[in-house]
Design a protein around this motif. Structure first.
Motif, mmCIF file in Angstrom:
data_model
loop_
_atom_site.group_PDB
_atom_site.id
_atom_site.type_symbol
_atom_site.label_atom_id
_atom_site.label_comp_id
_atom_site.label_asym_id
_atom_site.label_seq_id
_atom_site.Cartn_x
_atom_site.Cartn_y
_atom_site.Cartn_z
ATOM 1 N N SER A 174 1.219 -1.188 0.276
ATOM 2 C CA SER A 174 -0.175 0.066 0.103
ATOM 3 C C SER A 174 0.921 1.162 -0.014
ATOM 4 C CB SER A 174 -0.831 -0.119 1.295
ATOM 5 O OG SER A 174 -1.735 1.135 1.391
ATOM 6 N N VAL A 175 0.182 1.908 -1.126
ATOM 7 C CA VAL A 175 1.216 3.021 -1.115
ATOM 8 C C VAL A 175 0.842 4.164 -0.371
ATOM 9 C CG1 VAL A 175 3.000 4.398 -3.131
ATOM 10 C CG2 VAL A 175 2.998 2.376 -2.359
ATOM 11 N N GLY A 176 1.104 5.714 -0.112
ATOM 12 C CA GLY A 176 0.886 6.665 0.107
ATOM 13 C C GLY A 176 0.342 7.323 -0.875
ATOM 14 N N LEU A 177 -0.237 8.230 -1.866
ATOM 15 C CA LEU A 177 -0.902 8.907 -2.561
ATOM 16 C C LEU A 177 -0.180 9.945 -2.017
ATOM 17 C CD1 LEU A 177 -4.634 7.885 -3.270
ATOM 18 C CD2 LEU A 177 -2.990 7.143 -5.097
ATOM 19 N N GLU A 178 0.638 10.591 -3.591
ATOM 20 C CA GLU A 178 1.496 11.610 -3.834
ATOM 21 C C GLU A 178 1.134 12.554 -5.025
ATOM 22 O OE1 GLU A 178 3.383 13.623 -1.293
ATOM 23 O OE2 GLU A 178 2.872 11.468 -0.019
ATOM 24 N N ASP A 179 0.705 14.149 -4.784
ATOM 25 C CA ASP A 179 0.617 14.410 -6.156
ATOM 26 C C ASP A 179 1.846 14.344 -6.360
ATOM 27 O OD1 ASP A 179 0.916 17.287 -7.347
ATOM 28 O OD2 ASP A 179 -1.165 17.497 -6.889
ATOM 29 N N ALA B 78 -6.845 11.406 7.296
ATOM 30 C CA ALA B 78 -5.641 10.837 8.480
ATOM 31 C C ALA B 78 -5.428 10.309 7.617
ATOM 32 C CB ALA B 78 -6.444 10.304 9.269
ATOM 33 N N PRO B 79 -3.741 10.400 8.132
ATOM 34 C CA PRO B 79 -2.526 9.606 6.859
ATOM 35 C C PRO B 79 -2.969 8.018 6.805
ATOM 36 C CG PRO B 79 -1.807 10.822 8.704
ATOM 37 C CD PRO B 79 -3.205 11.044 8.225
ATOM 38 N N ASN B 80 -4.212 7.239 7.831
ATOM 39 C CA ASN B 80 -3.699 5.912 8.522
ATOM 40 C C ASN B 80 -4.952 5.142 7.618
ATOM 41 O OD1 ASN B 80 -5.254 7.255 10.397
ATOM 42 N ND2 ASN B 80 -5.328 5.295 11.601
ATOM 43 N N LEU B 81 -6.119 6.200 6.737
ATOM 44 C CA LEU B 81 -6.945 6.108 6.382
ATOM 45 C C LEU B 81 -7.210 5.062 4.801
ATOM 46 C CD1 LEU B 81 -9.477 8.733 7.608
ATOM 47 C CD2 LEU B 81 -8.907 6.194 8.336
ATOM 48 N N ALA B 82 -7.309 3.737 4.661
ATOM 49 C CA ALA B 82 -7.037 3.672 3.447
ATOM 50 C C ALA B 82 -7.421 3.915 2.026
ATOM 51 C CB ALA B 82 -8.382 1.770 3.192
ATOM 52 N N HIS B 83 -8.337 5.605 2.239
ATOM 53 C CA HIS B 83 -8.170 5.572 0.808
ATOM 54 C C HIS B 83 -7.094 7.190 0.308
ATOM 55 C CE1 HIS B 83 -10.731 8.185 3.719
ATOM 56 N NE2 HIS B 83 -9.829 9.282 3.280
ATOM 57 N N ARG C 188 -8.901 -3.337 -0.035
ATOM 58 C CA ARG C 188 -9.971 -2.393 0.284
ATOM 59 C C ARG C 188 -10.007 -1.213 1.195
ATOM 60 N NH1 ARG C 188 -15.417 -2.336 -0.882
ATOM 61 N NH2 ARG C 188 -16.269 -2.992 1.231
ATOM 62 N N LEU C 189 -10.320 -0.146 0.567
ATOM 63 C CA LEU C 189 -10.297 1.077 0.274
ATOM 64 C C LEU C 189 -10.660 1.880 1.230
ATOM 65 C CD1 LEU C 189 -10.316 2.299 -3.285
ATOM 66 C CD2 LEU C 189 -8.844 1.484 -1.426
ATOM 67 N N GLU C 190 -11.639 1.033 2.624
ATOM 68 C CA GLU C 190 -12.800 1.611 3.285
ATOM 69 C C GLU C 190 -12.258 0.770 5.094
ATOM 70 O OE1 GLU C 190 -16.761 -0.556 3.341
ATOM 71 O OE2 GLU C 190 -17.153 0.633 1.927
ATOM 72 N N GLY C 191 -12.010 1.927 5.625
ATOM 73 C CA GLY C 191 -11.775 1.987 7.262
ATOM 74 C C GLY C 191 -10.121 2.160 7.102
ATOM 75 N N GLU C 192 -9.160 1.812 8.434
ATOM 76 C CA GLU C 192 -7.941 1.861 8.536
ATOM 77 C C GLU C 192 -7.291 0.711 7.071
ATOM 78 O OE1 GLU C 192 -6.452 2.238 12.369
ATOM 79 O OE2 GLU C 192 -7.952 4.452 13.223
ATOM 80 N N LEU C 193 -5.398 0.919 7.205
ATOM 81 C CA LEU C 193 -4.434 -0.003 6.854
ATOM 82 C C LEU C 193 -4.777 -1.365 7.442
ATOM 83 C CD1 LEU C 193 -1.977 1.868 5.243
ATOM 84 C CD2 LEU C 193 -3.090 1.207 3.805
#
Length: 427
Positions: A112-117, A237-242, A422-427
Motif C-alpha cells: 500500500s503506497v501513500g498517494l502523493e501529488d 488522516a494518513p492511516n485511512l486506506a483511501h 479494500r479502501l474503507e477504514g484503516e490500513l
C-alpha cells in the motif's frame, strides 16, 4: 515522502476457487470482449467478474455494470470466496513467463503506497493520461471501494537491500504457486514479520517511485482520495486506506523487468504532406536499406540500437534503417533527444500534421502485424522502435520530464487477482 506500508489484503480462498492460476486475469486495459468471455468460462470465480475491461460493449451502462460487480464482491466476501488477512502484510510475488525461448522471472513487492501529488516528486509519472479512462476507474472504485489490480512501479535498489530481504522470504513456503496453460507461473508469499516489514518500510523513506504501468489507475485513485477529502476533513488522516493505492514494486535491476518496443504506424496522410514527412526524415536521419521478415527487422533494430539512436521505417516500397544524424540534433531538444519516438513525433510529424497528428498516428505492440500491413499498403508507413532504455527512462523521468505516449511496453502486464486492497477504514 511516499509512505510504503503493509495492509490487510483480501485474497482468494484456494479451498473454494480451485486452481489459483484460473482466477487471475490481465489488467483491465488488456481485456477485450473475447478475452473477458474466455476468462469467465475459465473459472466462475475469475477476478474479471470484478475487474471488468475498460470500454467494453456492455448491455448496461458502466455504472450499472460496476454496481453489479460491487454486489458480487460483497457476496464473495460473505461466502469467504475472498478472505481478508488478519494482520497487515506485505506480499511478495514471483512471476515467471516465457520470452524468446527463455523463462524470465521477476520479483514484485505488493504494498500500500501513500498517494502523493506529482509535484512532490515522490511518485514520478512518465506519460500523460486521458480523462475518460481515469473516470472509468473512478466509477469502479466508487462501486467496490477497492483496488482490484495493482499499479506496476519501479524503484532503485543499488545496494540490493530489498533483494536480500526477498531471498530470505522466499526460503519459506508460498501461499500458493500456480502455473497457467501459457506457462506463466505465479507464486505469492506473505511478509508478516514486524522486523522485515520495518526494513521494507524504512528502505522506501525518501526514495522516489517511478510509475511504470497504471498511470490512469493512479490518477483515478488520487481523484477518489480528493473526493473523500471534500466530504470530510477527518478523511485526510494518513492511516485511512483511501489515502493509499496498491502497487507492485519491482527493482530497476531485476533481470525479469522487461521492456519491449512500442511501434508507430502512419495512415491517411495526404500525399503532399507524406512527401514532406519523408523529406524531413531524410534531413534528420541517415538511411540504409533493410531486408528480411518482421522478426529479422526488429532484431536488427534491437541489436544496432543498443548504442545508437535509430528506428526502422517500412512502407510498400521496402524497409530502411534510419539513424539519427548527430549534426541534426538541436541542443534545445535536451534529454528527450534520446527518444526516437519523441524525435519522430515532435520534429517530423507534428510540424507537418499539427493538431491532426493523432488522427494519423497509431501505436502497435505487434511488430509482425505492423510490418505486414505496411508492406501490403494497408498502412502508409510503419516505424519500428527499440525498447526504451531504462537508464534513459530513469534519467528523463527522474529529471521531471515525461516521455511521448506509448514509449514503454513493460512486458508482461502484472496479473490481477493476487491481492485485493479494500479502501474503507484503516490500513
Amino acid at each position: 515522502m511516499a509512505e510504503v506500508s503493509p495492509f490487510r489484503g483480501w485474497r482468494f480462498n484456494p479451498g473454494l476457487v480451485g486452481d489459483m492460476a484460473s482466477v487471475l486475469c490481465p489488467p483491465y486495459d488488456m481485456i477485450d470482449e473475447a478475452t473477458q468471455e474466455e476468462l469467465k468460462r475459465q473459472n466462475k470465480y475469475n477476478v474479471i467478474h470484478l475487474e471488468a475491461g475498460e470500454g467494453l460493449d456492455w448491455n448496461t451502462s458502466a455504472k450499472e455494470q460496476y454496481a453489479a460487480a460491487s454486489n458480487l464482491f460483497d457476496q464473495w466476501r460473505k461466502e469467504e470466496v475472498l478472505r481478508q488477512d488478519e494482520e497487515p502484510c506485505y506480499y511478495l510475488m514471483r512471476h515467471s513467463f516465457p520470452l524468446g525461448g527463455k523463462t524470465m522471472v521477476r520479483i514484485g513487492l505488493i504494498a500500500s503506497v501513500g498517494l502523493e501529488d506529482y509535484k512532490t516528486r515522490q511518485i514520478l509519472p512518465h506519460e500523460f493520461t486521458q480523462a475518460p479512462a481515469i473516470q472509468d476507474r473512478v466509477w469502479l472504485m466508487e462501486s467496490l471501494s477497492a483496488n482490484i489490480s495493482p499499479i506496476m512501479s519501479i524503484f532503485r535498489d543499488t545496494e540490493s537491500v530489498l533483494s536480500q530481504v526477498f531471498k530470505q522470504v522466499m526460503t519459506g513456503t508460498p501461499e500458493f504457486d500456480a502455473t497457467d496453460d501459457s506457462d506463466n507461473g505465479t507464486a505469492l508469499w506473505r511478509i508478516s514479520d514486524s522486523g522485515l516489514q520495518r526494513q521494507v518500510s524504512e528502505f522506501f523513506v525518501n526514495r522516489p517511485i517511478y510509475l511504470a504501468d497504471g498511470h490512469h489507475r493512479y490518477e483515478a485513485a488520487r481523484q477518489y482520495q480528493l473526493d473523500r477529502h471534500r466530504e470530510s476533513e477527518d478523511a485526510k488522516a494518513p492511516n485511512l486506506a483511501h489515502n493509499h493505492v496498491m502497487m507492485t514494486l519491482i527493482a530497476f535491476d531485476d533481470p525479469g523487468l522487461v521492456v519491449l518496443g512500442y511501434h508507430r504506424t502512419l495512415n491517411d496522410v495526404p500525399d503532399d504532406k507524406l512527401a514532406r514527412i519523408k523529406a524531413k526524415l531524410n534531413e534528420l536521419f541517415d538511411s540504409s536499406p533493410l531486408s528480411g521478415n518482421s522478426d529479422a527487422l526488429i532484431e536488427q533494430v534491437d541489436e544496432q540500437g543498443v548504442n545508437k539512436r535509430l528506428l526502422a521505417s517500412v512502407d510498400i516500397d521496402g524497409a530502411k534503417m534510419l539513424t539519427l544524424k548527430e549534426s541534426a540534433v538541436d541542443p534545445t531538444w535536451g534529454a528527450l533527444a534520446s527518444s526516437e519516438a519523441w524525435v519522430l513525433e515532435e520534429q517530423v510529424l507534428r510540424p507537418e500534421l499539427g493538431d491532426t497528428t493523432l488522427n494519423h498516428l497509431d501505436f502497435m505492440h505487434d511488430h509482425g502485424e505492423a510490418v505486414e500491413q505496411a508492406r501490403k499498403g494497408e498502412l502508409q508507413m510503419t516505424f519500428l522502435l527499440k525498447p526504451f532504455p531504462l537508464d534513459a527512462f530513469e534519467s528523463i523521468v527522474g529529471g521531471g520530464q515525461r516521455l511521448p505516449r506509448k514509449s514503454t511496453f513493460f512486458f508482461p502486464k502484472l496479473p490481477t487477482g493476487l491481492v485485493i486492497n479494500r479502501l474503507e477504514g484503516e490500513l
